[in-house]
Design an enzyme around this catalytic site. Structure first.
Site, PDB file in Angstrom:
ATOM      1  N   LYS A  13       0.842  -1.211   0.000  1.00  0.00           N
ATOM      2  CA  LYS A  13       0.000   0.000   0.000  1.00  0.00           C
ATOM      3  C   LYS A  13       0.878   1.263   0.000  1.00  0.00           C
ATOM      4  O   LYS A  13       0.671   2.158  -0.819  1.00  0.00           O
ATOM      5  CB  LYS A  13      -0.922   0.015   1.235  1.00  0.00           C
ATOM      6  N   ARG A  88      -9.584   0.944   9.246  1.00  0.00           N
ATOM      7  CA  ARG A  88      -8.972  -0.320   9.630  1.00  0.00           C
ATOM      8  C   ARG A  88     -10.008  -1.290  10.183  1.00  0.00           C
ATOM      9  O   ARG A  88      -9.700  -2.423  10.463  1.00  0.00           O
ATOM     10  CB  ARG A  88      -7.981   0.027  10.733  1.00  0.00           C
ATOM     11  N   ARG A 123      12.037  -5.173   4.565  1.00  0.00           N
ATOM     12  CA  ARG A 123      11.647  -3.759   4.381  1.00  0.00           C
ATOM     13  C   ARG A 123      12.580  -2.824   5.139  1.00  0.00           C
ATOM     14  O   ARG A 123      12.978  -3.083   6.269  1.00  0.00           O
ATOM     15  CB  ARG A 123      10.222  -3.545   4.888  1.00  0.00           C
ATOM     16  N   ARG A 156      11.516  -1.080  10.835  1.00  0.00           N
ATOM     17  CA  ARG A 156      10.452  -0.772  11.794  1.00  0.00           C
ATOM     18  C   ARG A 156      10.457  -1.772  12.945  1.00  0.00           C
ATOM     19  O   ARG A 156      10.677  -2.957  12.746  1.00  0.00           O
ATOM     20  CB  ARG A 156       9.089  -0.807  11.084  1.00  0.00           C
ATOM     21  N   ARG A 167      -0.013  -8.925  13.468  1.00  0.00           N
ATOM     22  CA  ARG A 167      -0.658  -7.896  12.633  1.00  0.00           C
ATOM     23  C   ARG A 167      -1.534  -8.551  11.577  1.00  0.00           C
ATOM     24  O   ARG A 167      -2.617  -8.064  11.259  1.00  0.00           O
ATOM     25  CB  ARG A 167       0.397  -7.002  11.991  1.00  0.00           C
TER      26      ARG A 167
HETATM   27  P1  AP5 Z   1       4.830  -1.573   1.878  1.00  0.00           P
HETATM   28  O1  AP5 Z   1       4.455  -0.739   0.705  1.00  0.00           O
HETATM   29  O2  AP5 Z   1       5.626  -0.914   2.943  1.00  0.00           O
HETATM   30  O3  AP5 Z   1       3.536  -2.305   2.481  1.00  0.00           O
HETATM   31  P2  AP5 Z   1       2.272  -1.753   3.246  1.00  0.00           P
HETATM   32  O4  AP5 Z   1       1.077  -2.411   2.661  1.00  0.00           O
HETATM   33  O5  AP5 Z   1       2.283  -0.247   3.279  1.00  0.00           O
HETATM   34  O6  AP5 Z   1       2.540  -2.393   4.671  1.00  0.00           O
HETATM   35  P3  AP5 Z   1       2.518  -1.838   6.149  1.00  0.00           P
HETATM   36  O7  AP5 Z   1       3.201  -2.898   6.972  1.00  0.00           O
HETATM   37  O8  AP5 Z   1       3.082  -0.446   6.251  1.00  0.00           O
HETATM   38  O9  AP5 Z   1       1.019  -1.812   6.432  1.00  0.00           O
HETATM   39  P4  AP5 Z   1       0.357  -1.862   7.771  1.00  0.00           P
HETATM   40  O10 AP5 Z   1      -1.023  -1.583   7.328  1.00  0.00           O
HETATM   41  O11 AP5 Z   1       0.569  -3.068   8.570  1.00  0.00           O
HETATM   42  O12 AP5 Z   1       1.125  -0.727   8.628  1.00  0.00           O
HETATM   43  P5  AP5 Z   1       0.715   0.751   9.069  1.00  0.00           P
HETATM   44  O13 AP5 Z   1       1.930   1.570   9.000  1.00  0.00           O
HETATM   45  O14 AP5 Z   1      -0.513   1.205   8.384  1.00  0.00           O
HETATM   46  O15 AP5 Z   1       5.610  -2.854   1.339  1.00  0.00           O
HETATM   47  C1  AP5 Z   1       6.130  -3.826   2.230  1.00  0.00           C
HETATM   48  C2  AP5 Z   1       7.502  -4.311   1.729  1.00  0.00           C
HETATM   49  O16 AP5 Z   1       7.336  -4.992   0.485  1.00  0.00           O
HETATM   50  C3  AP5 Z   1       8.492  -3.175   1.451  1.00  0.00           C
HETATM   51  O17 AP5 Z   1       9.778  -3.621   1.801  1.00  0.00           O
HETATM   52  C4  AP5 Z   1       8.391  -2.940  -0.055  1.00  0.00           C
HETATM   53  O18 AP5 Z   1       9.570  -2.408  -0.615  1.00  0.00           O
HETATM   54  C5  AP5 Z   1       8.109  -4.363  -0.542  1.00  0.00           C
HETATM   55  N1  AP5 Z   1       7.293  -4.385  -1.748  1.00  0.00           N
HETATM   56  C6  AP5 Z   1       6.305  -3.523  -2.121  1.00  0.00           C
HETATM   57  N2  AP5 Z   1       5.776  -3.877  -3.321  1.00  0.00           N
HETATM   58  C7  AP5 Z   1       6.438  -5.017  -3.691  1.00  0.00           C
HETATM   59  C8  AP5 Z   1       6.350  -5.877  -4.832  1.00  0.00           C
HETATM   60  N3  AP5 Z   1       5.459  -5.653  -5.817  1.00  0.00           N
HETATM   61  N4  AP5 Z   1       7.178  -6.957  -4.880  1.00  0.00           N
HETATM   62  C9  AP5 Z   1       8.058  -7.200  -3.874  1.00  0.00           C
HETATM   63  N5  AP5 Z   1       8.201  -6.413  -2.787  1.00  0.00           N
HETATM   64  C10 AP5 Z   1       7.397  -5.332  -2.690  1.00  0.00           C
HETATM   65  O19 AP5 Z   1       0.293   0.517  10.600  1.00  0.00           O
HETATM   66  C11 AP5 Z   1       1.236   0.207  11.584  1.00  0.00           C
HETATM   67  C12 AP5 Z   1       0.549   0.177  12.941  1.00  0.00           C
HETATM   68  O20 AP5 Z   1      -0.006   1.477  13.248  1.00  0.00           O
HETATM   69  C13 AP5 Z   1      -0.636  -0.779  13.086  1.00  0.00           C
HETATM   70  O21 AP5 Z   1      -0.223  -2.101  13.394  1.00  0.00           O
HETATM   71  C14 AP5 Z   1      -1.421  -0.114  14.239  1.00  0.00           C
HETATM   72  O22 AP5 Z   1      -0.846  -0.398  15.479  1.00  0.00           O
HETATM   73  C15 AP5 Z   1      -1.240   1.360  13.963  1.00  0.00           C
HETATM   74  N6  AP5 Z   1      -2.305   1.900  13.097  1.00  0.00           N
HETATM   75  C16 AP5 Z   1      -2.144   2.428  11.844  1.00  0.00           C
HETATM   76  N7  AP5 Z   1      -3.326   2.807  11.341  1.00  0.00           N
HETATM   77  C17 AP5 Z   1      -4.261   2.515  12.276  1.00  0.00           C
HETATM   78  C18 AP5 Z   1      -5.671   2.646  12.306  1.00  0.00           C
HETATM   79  N8  AP5 Z   1      -6.366   3.155  11.263  1.00  0.00           N
HETATM   80  N9  AP5 Z   1      -6.322   2.227  13.408  1.00  0.00           N
HETATM   81  C19 AP5 Z   1      -5.669   1.731  14.482  1.00  0.00           C
HETATM   82  N10 AP5 Z   1      -4.318   1.562  14.505  1.00  0.00           N
HETATM   83  C20 AP5 Z   1      -3.613   1.950  13.406  1.00  0.00           C
END
Ligand code: AP5
Length: 217
Positions: A13, A88, A123, A156, A167
């Site tokens: 994402k 979420r 990552r 991270r 997660r």
């Molecule tokens: P990346 O693009 O970083 O993936 P992502 O989908 O953004 O993954 P996240 O882990 O950031 O999502 P998340 O939803 O768990 O975390 P968030 O920060 O929102 O890609 C991942 C890896 O793959 C990278 O290394 C990239 O280079 C690689 N990649 C990408 N595309 C590729 C491809 N095509 N082929 C191969 N490799 C590829 O949330 C973190 C925490 O914050 C949560 O756990 C929670 O505690 C809190 N939080 C955030 N939002 C909320 C909410 N709305 N409500 C409550 N708590 C929240």
């Protein structure tokens, strides 16, 4: 253009959000990035966020909803926005809807679970911008450094394997029901202009980007 990117942790994402942000000139609003910034700046929100995020759980809805409502009324959102990591769960989606923040597209990125741990374990991120790299699949130009600023990249805290599994569990329990929620809104035309698109997140970053842009033409 107002979009939500939906998908499990590590589905790409954040990586894809950058392309949409650049093309449509709309802000990428990532609740995860906002929380990480609050931690880095030692804000009171950061204190609560750190403990919860390090465990892989979700922060309370009231906190996140207030954060997002304050962000979406900023001037730079007047031409649209891209939501990454919000909503979420159903409560957050209901709040978005009842607060009058409209959506044109919900885009679900599908990646097999077996690829997710591999992606997340390699990552590396630029904490200030949220730019995300992978040591093998999406490496920076200079090893360990952000392409734009040259700052050091970090791993991270919540990218450890046992936390990633937690997660994923929470995604399945709380976030995945949003697929049916948004399919119901679009299939039954409850929100006439809302479109739901499902794309594969497998393949190279460029392949996924092309798929994404075809989906929103
Ligand atoms: P990346 O693009 O970083 O993936 P992502 O989908 O953004 O993954 P996240 O882990 O950031 O999502 P998340 O939803 O768990 O975390 P968030 O920060 O929102 O890609 C991942 C890896 O793959 C990278 O290394 C990239 O280079 C690689 N990649 C990408 N595309 C590729 C491809 N095509 N082929 C191969 N490799 C590829 O949330 C973190 C925490 O914050 C949560 O756990 C929670 O505690 C809190 N939080 C955030 N939002 C909320 C909410 N709305 N409500 C409550 N708590 C929240």
């Amino acid at each position: 253009m107002r979009l939500v990117l939906l998908g499990p942790p590590g589905s790409g994402k954040g990586t894809q959000a950058i392309f949409i942000e650049e093309y449509f000139k709309i802000p990428k609003i990532s609740t995860g990035d906002m929380l990480r910034l609050a931690i880095k700046n030692n804000e009171p929100l950061g204190l609560t966020a750190k403990e919860v995020m390090d465990s892989g759980k979700l922060l309370p809805d009231e906190i996140i909803i207030q954060l997002i409502n304050n962000r979406l009324i900023q001037l730079d959102c007047s031409n649209g926005y891209l939501l990454d990591g919000f909503p979420r769960n159903i409560a957050q989606a209901n709040s978005l809807k009842s607060s009058g923040f409209e959506l044109d597209y919900v885009i679900e990125i599908v990646v097999p679970e077996k690829d997710i741990v591999e992606r997340i374990s390699g990552r590396r991120v630029h904490p200030m911008s949220g730019r995300s790299y992978h040591v093998i699949f999406n490496p920076p130009i200079i090893d360990g450094k952000d392409n734009i600023t040259g700052d050091l990249l970090i791993q991270r805290n919540d990218d450890r394997e046992e936390i990633v599994r937690n997660r994923l569990k929470i995604y399945i329990q709380q976030t995945r029901p949003l697929i049916d929620y948004y399919l119901d809104l679009t299939n039954n035309k409850k929100i006439p202009n809302l479109k739901y698109r499902r794309i594969s997140g497998s393949g190279s970053v460029e392949e996924v980007r092309n798929r994404l842009f075809s989906a929103i033409n």
